[in-house]
Design a protein around this motif. Sequence first.
Motif, short mmCIF file in Angstrom:
data_model
loop_
_atom_site.label_atom_id
_atom_site.label_comp_id
_atom_site.label_asym_id
_atom_site.label_seq_id
_atom_site.Cartn_x
_atom_site.Cartn_y
_atom_site.Cartn_z
N LYS A 74 0.81 -1.22 0.00
CA LYS A 74 0.00 0.00 0.00
C LYS A 74 0.84 1.27 0.00
O LYS A 74 0.61 2.18 -0.80
CB LYS A 74 -0.97 -0.03 1.19
N GLY A 77 1.98 2.45 -3.41
CA GLY A 77 1.01 2.87 -4.42
C GLY A 77 0.47 1.77 -5.31
O GLY A 77 -0.16 2.06 -6.32
N ASN A 79 -2.19 0.07 -5.67
CA ASN A 79 -3.57 0.00 -5.16
C ASN A 79 -4.36 -1.17 -5.73
O ASN A 79 -5.15 -1.80 -5.05
CB ASN A 79 -4.30 1.31 -5.47
N ARG A 80 -4.15 -1.47 -7.03
CA ARG A 80 -4.92 -2.55 -7.66
C ARG A 80 -4.55 -3.90 -7.04
O ARG A 80 -5.40 -4.73 -6.75
CB ARG A 80 -4.66 -2.57 -9.16
N THR A 83 -6.04 -4.17 -3.61
CA THR A 83 -7.47 -4.51 -3.68
C THR A 83 -7.65 -6.01 -3.92
O THR A 83 -8.49 -6.66 -3.28
CB THR A 83 -8.13 -3.73 -4.82
N LEU A 145 -8.65 0.55 1.27
CA LEU A 145 -7.37 1.21 1.03
C LEU A 145 -7.03 1.26 -0.45
O LEU A 145 -6.45 2.22 -0.96
CB LEU A 145 -6.26 0.49 1.79
N GLY A 146 -7.39 0.19 -1.18
CA GLY A 146 -7.00 0.10 -2.58
C GLY A 146 -7.93 0.80 -3.53
O GLY A 146 -7.51 1.22 -4.61
N ARG A 147 -9.22 0.95 -3.19
CA ARG A 147 -10.21 1.41 -4.18
C ARG A 147 -10.86 2.74 -3.86
O ARG A 147 -11.26 3.44 -4.75
CB ARG A 147 -11.32 0.36 -4.33
#
Length: 935
Positions: A74, A77, A79-80, A83, A145-147
Amino acid sequence: MRKTYREFRKTYCIPIFFLIPKILASLSTALGLVVLVGWFSHNETIIQILPIFVPMQFNTALGFLICGIGLLLKPFGFNRIVTIFGLMAFVIGFSTLLQYIFNINLGVDQLLMDHYITIETSHPGRMAPNTALCFGLTGFTLIILGRINKTQKVTMVIGIFGSIIAGLGAVSFLGYLSNVETAYGWGSLTKMAIHTAIGFFMLGLGLFMLAWLEGVDENIKVPNWIIFPVGIGFATIILSMWQALNTKIGEDYSSLPVIVLIVGLLMTIFLVATIQFAQISWRRAKDIEHINWKLKRRISDHKKAEEDLIKKEKSLQESEERFRAIFDYANDGILVGDINTKKIVFANKIICKMLGYNNDEILKLSVHDIHPQKEVAPIIDAFEKISKKKIRVIENLPVKRKDGSIFYSDINSSPVKIGEKIYFIGILRDITNRKNYQEALIESEEKYRSMMESLEDAVYICSPGFHIEYMNSAMIKRVGYNAIGEACYKAMHGLDDKCPWCIHEKVMEGESITYKTVSPKDNKDYQILNSPIFHTDGSVSKLTVFRDVSDFKKMKSRLIQSQKMESIGTLAGGIAHDFNNILFPIVGHSEMLLEDLPKDSDFIESAQEIHSSALRAKDLVKQILTFSRQEKNEMMLLNIQHILKEVLKMIRSTMPSTIEIQQDIDPACGPIKADPTQIHQIIMNLATNAYHAMEEHGGDMKIKLKEIKLKTNELIDPSMESGNFACLTIKDTGVGMSKAIARKIFDPFFTTKEKDKGTGMGLSVVHGIVKSMNGAIQVYSKPEKGTEFNVFLPVGKANVEKEISKAGKKIQGGTERIFLVDDEESIVTMVKRLLERIGYKVIFKTNSLEALEVYRSNPDKFDLIITDLAMPKMPGDKFASEVLKIKSDAKIILCTGFSEKITPKIASGIGIKGVLLKPIIMNSLACKVREILDA
């Protein structure tokens, strides 16, 4: 000192704080990886720590590995990926909780590892329910956190989830330390391992720190929302410990859990109050600091005002130098000229650069020298007006450079008095780029209008007040006139007020909306696309596109009808298959009766009726299979013309003279590939229906045949291919039909005729035949206006070969040994008698598995095997395959009523020598048996 402390925090404290979540994530990843290695290497110490402790399950270790990697990625960066890992952790936890809640076992716990340590577990390999809950919360938090974009509320939710996860881990760890089993286990269910508890404490703390650090600056301030996750986290620990103690100690020592609960809650309240007090104190300190900053700013502004005053006094003393500086460094070109002689007396650096002259050169020029010769006279007139203060600005003025090139400028000019003399001062701004942009904008607008006008879809633009601002040609054609300025609901749909389905306000707010409706104006189906147009002044208009989908809706209706007919056909095929098994014994026994009965027997006529009825039933089954497109017919290249004429001769003799037949048969119509019997059936059914429609009052029957070419967009049915078609039209002037009846006429057993005048199978069979030939059939009818049927059949190509039917062979018997296998005892008995009558020795079995064992024991005993296809336990094709494994040259005949998976070609590929379709006539059976045996 304060500055040094800030630098210390910025240099050392902040990096350390940002490092904490990464360290915790790395530890969680390492924990999961180590335990996974323990499972694969059978190291019980890693898995269990101590023999008395609960082992960490394989899927728990996998969950720590997933969550640790997600938390570790995280800050970088990804993020995908975060997720995806969060979703995986959530699925692990949620699926396990579902198993506990609904008391089911999905078997996912043993998929990857055989769990050989099962201490304190309700299901081998299943993680504890509190472990599953923690993984579900962790996975959900990673998804956030990711989306989801971070706001203060979202960050607070992440902090709360982190504190709950850390609290549940801490409670389980405290349970191990205090030997309170109920702290890390729920009832008789699987209990949480000690290193699982430590892992969740690290994961929860990492998530909490990550949420806090989202808003951290160099002050490392405590956010306002911190009290909620802290309070909830401590409350989770206190309530969980109270529940654990209350469960373990029971009613005899009930005061201890209550004391723990009260003391814990008081500590939580004290901690929350302390944090709140610290936040209030910090905010007050910041307010004081802000006030001090404002005071310093005011003092600074006051000093600056004094300095500005000094500068202004100095600038007044140096006005000439300041005047020159302004001229030289202005963004626009500035000229000062003699109002009488039009000579240039002063120019700044920008105008020199714009014109391509140096300062000395430009002072030798006049207005006549810097403009095209043909433009000088009107420019001089404009300067005269400026001197009289009638105008101030000359727009789009052409200016000539030293090299002769031209650029355009706007000149803002006015007379000015310097000493005793009047001059004009002109400020020139190069507008060449703006002029080019405007021309490009005009060209773009013309392209836009051309594009909109060329669209086949109807388009209009509407103002916020529901008034039409623009209509393209297609929309003007639809409305009937140019309705710009009118209300959209009036022009588009003929309504006096806003449409009931209006979405105007939503589009004005920025939404793009698509919907379908039937317009009251023309009763057509439209797909309407609405999009906002944002103007530079902040206003919004609505762009609406009308797409006529009426034809598409009709095609969809035809497709649904085609699918319905296909499903009915499948059902009819199944019924026909079972009916074949019933007809088979009737046909066979009636044939044997006719052979056995004397010619003068009183029963011979009854036997003949039975046999004839069975054969008619056989033809009916063939009709049903034809309707369902499951009957294979003799296809050949033929001309329809002679069949059509033969049928018309036949029906002419049966019709009354009140019905007149009109023929228009094109002899040039090409041949089609078809079964002649089926074409005869199509014509007879349609002509008979037309006759019945005019039977009472008479009328005209028009029969027409011609060859037409259909393009892709003209095809009636999706299954058709473009090309040439023979179009057969049969039209009558009879009673006609309503639309509701016309939609059902191709359904099996649907009829509008009186009892004993129709079965409802005729048109359904016609429909099945036409579809099987990749053709289509259309019907047009109105009550009391007659009916018209159009049948489209693809014209065959010149290279299509005619199929030559084989002549039947002479029927012979024999003395060979035949093995008969069929699960229907009535069929076995009948076939056995038929074969024995013509000399064969027959052994039979009604069970295919028993038959296989009999054959395996002595495969050379039998010369031929006759087997049914549809049998329980082992179907005929499978039985034949097993027989051929025993004896590769075995001769086998397969009997079937109908099967999509068995055709003569497929049967031959298996090794089957022949296929017979039920019900089997004795002559056909005898010929096929002799043919196979003699082969």
